[in-house]
Design an enzyme around this catalytic site. Sequence first.
Site, PDB file in Angstrom:
ATOM      1  NE  ARG A  81      -4.171  -1.704   0.545  1.00 31.43           N
ATOM      2  CZ  ARG A  81      -5.348  -1.510   0.946  1.00 31.43           C
ATOM      3  NH1 ARG A  81      -5.605  -0.255   1.440  1.00 31.43           N
ATOM      4  NH2 ARG A  81      -6.437  -2.403   1.064  1.00 31.43           N
TER       5      ARG A  81
ATOM      6  NE  ARG B  56      -7.015   5.621   2.152  1.00 25.03           N
ATOM      7  CZ  ARG B  56      -7.970   4.715   2.925  1.00 25.03           C
ATOM      8  NH1 ARG B  56      -9.074   5.352   3.160  1.00 25.03           N
ATOM      9  NH2 ARG B  56      -7.476   3.519   3.207  1.00 25.03           N
TER      10      ARG B  56
ATOM     11  NE  ARG C 266      -9.973   8.620  -2.440  1.00 23.03           N
ATOM     12  CZ  ARG C 266     -11.259   9.032  -2.432  1.00 23.03           C
ATOM     13  NH1 ARG C 266     -11.726   9.979  -2.815  1.00 23.03           N
ATOM     14  NH2 ARG C 266     -12.235   8.217  -1.505  1.00 23.03           N
TER      15      ARG C 266
ATOM     16  CG  ASP D 272      -8.972  -2.437  -4.470  1.00 26.33           C
ATOM     17  OD1 ASP D 272      -8.413  -1.773  -3.440  1.00 26.33           O
ATOM     18  OD2 ASP D 272      -9.806  -3.175  -4.202  1.00 26.33           O
TER      19      ASP D 272
ATOM     20  CE1 TYR E 259     -12.969  -6.467   1.835  1.00 24.32           C
ATOM     21  CE2 TYR E 259     -11.403  -7.682   0.839  1.00 24.32           C
ATOM     22  CZ  TYR E 259     -12.014  -6.847   1.955  1.00 24.32           C
ATOM     23  OH  TYR E 259     -10.734  -6.409   2.675  1.00 24.32           O
TER      24      TYR E 259
END
Length: 333
Positions: free
Chosen positions: A24, A28, A37, A73, A144
């Site tokens: 990752r 963010r 973003r 992703d 998911y």
Amino acid sequence: MNNTLFLDALHCRNHGRPPVWIMRQAGRYMPEYRALRKKFSFKEMIRRPEIAAEVTMMPIEQFGMDAAIIFSDILTIPDALGCPFDFHEGVGPVFEKPLTPSDVAGLSVVNSLDFVGEAIRLVKPLLAVPLLGFCGAPFTVASYMAGGIKQVKKWIFQDPESFHKLLDLITSVSIEYLKMQTEAGVDAFQIFESWANALALPQLREFSFPYIHRIIEAADIPVILFGKGTAGFIPDLVDLRPQAISFDWSCDLAGVRQQVPETIALQGNLDPHVLYGSADVIRSECQKLLEKMRRDRGFIFNLGHGILPDMSPDAVKVLVETVKPLIAPYSRR
Ligand code: CP3
């Protein structure tokens, strides 16, 4: 490509310092990412190749990791299968209509993932380090799609047959996805079984490992297998024949090496929470891991799981700068 440390370590023939990258790493915790973003949703960012390429480059330019990972992703696969979802702040991905056993027969590929190949083609010529592609392991992706671990565990005990059909479909689509990413130019591929820790060994052997094995077998490039909480199942992981295994922080990597042949690389496994510590703490925790894996020709320095959004870019800088100045055979300086 100028820097081959990562590929050398992946093939267990690295004689220099270990390569370093961070799961990752594009995300963010970086102010530059958050600024971009503000203008685009996450889904727009991964669907627009020029933006995905730009974000892939951000940590490489800023911190100098030894490998890049394409900005995308694991949930692009459900997207391709026409299962709509959105990311809710602080909650994570939420599917509009969680999948149930009766939906499986109606699933097929309805959306193209060509935008990922395009992003790979755009970023590849800009990189001096190898580029990783990735996908989620079928069980994690299915979890998911089913709306979470509780739902998926209900499913496997109530209707295993339809769950196998779903896993089979996700596996076939993931293999096509891997081939597309390979043709577009990725140098290696990571499979994320992030929910492995939710299953007991017999369930892993039934619902996880065989499907991961199919993806690994289909690959023409080195595959890294990341599983959360899998240190108790090392012989099973070795049997899947990945080129590298990535472990979370719950195990001792030097001890793991006793059980993993020297032809398979080891990746990990610093506790990401170390990055909340002071620069001195980060340096000393990195040193401990480096000392432990000293002279291991197949060691790739990484976190035991992804970096968190509230971690500091300065902490990442300290981590990378602790690993990079080392020379072979690396030791305390
Ligand atoms: O590593 C990288 O820098 C490459 C990009 C990458 C992302 N997700 C970007 C992302 C990779 C490799 C992933 C993998 C991924 N995605 C996994 C496996 C790794 C793991 O952490 O176990 C999983 C389980 C997912 C699913 C997913 N995507 C979740 C649970 C979330 C929400 C998490 C949260 O904290 O909100 C995402 C969203 C996501 N994926 C973001 C990024 C940068 C945040 C998007 C935003 O800007 O809001």
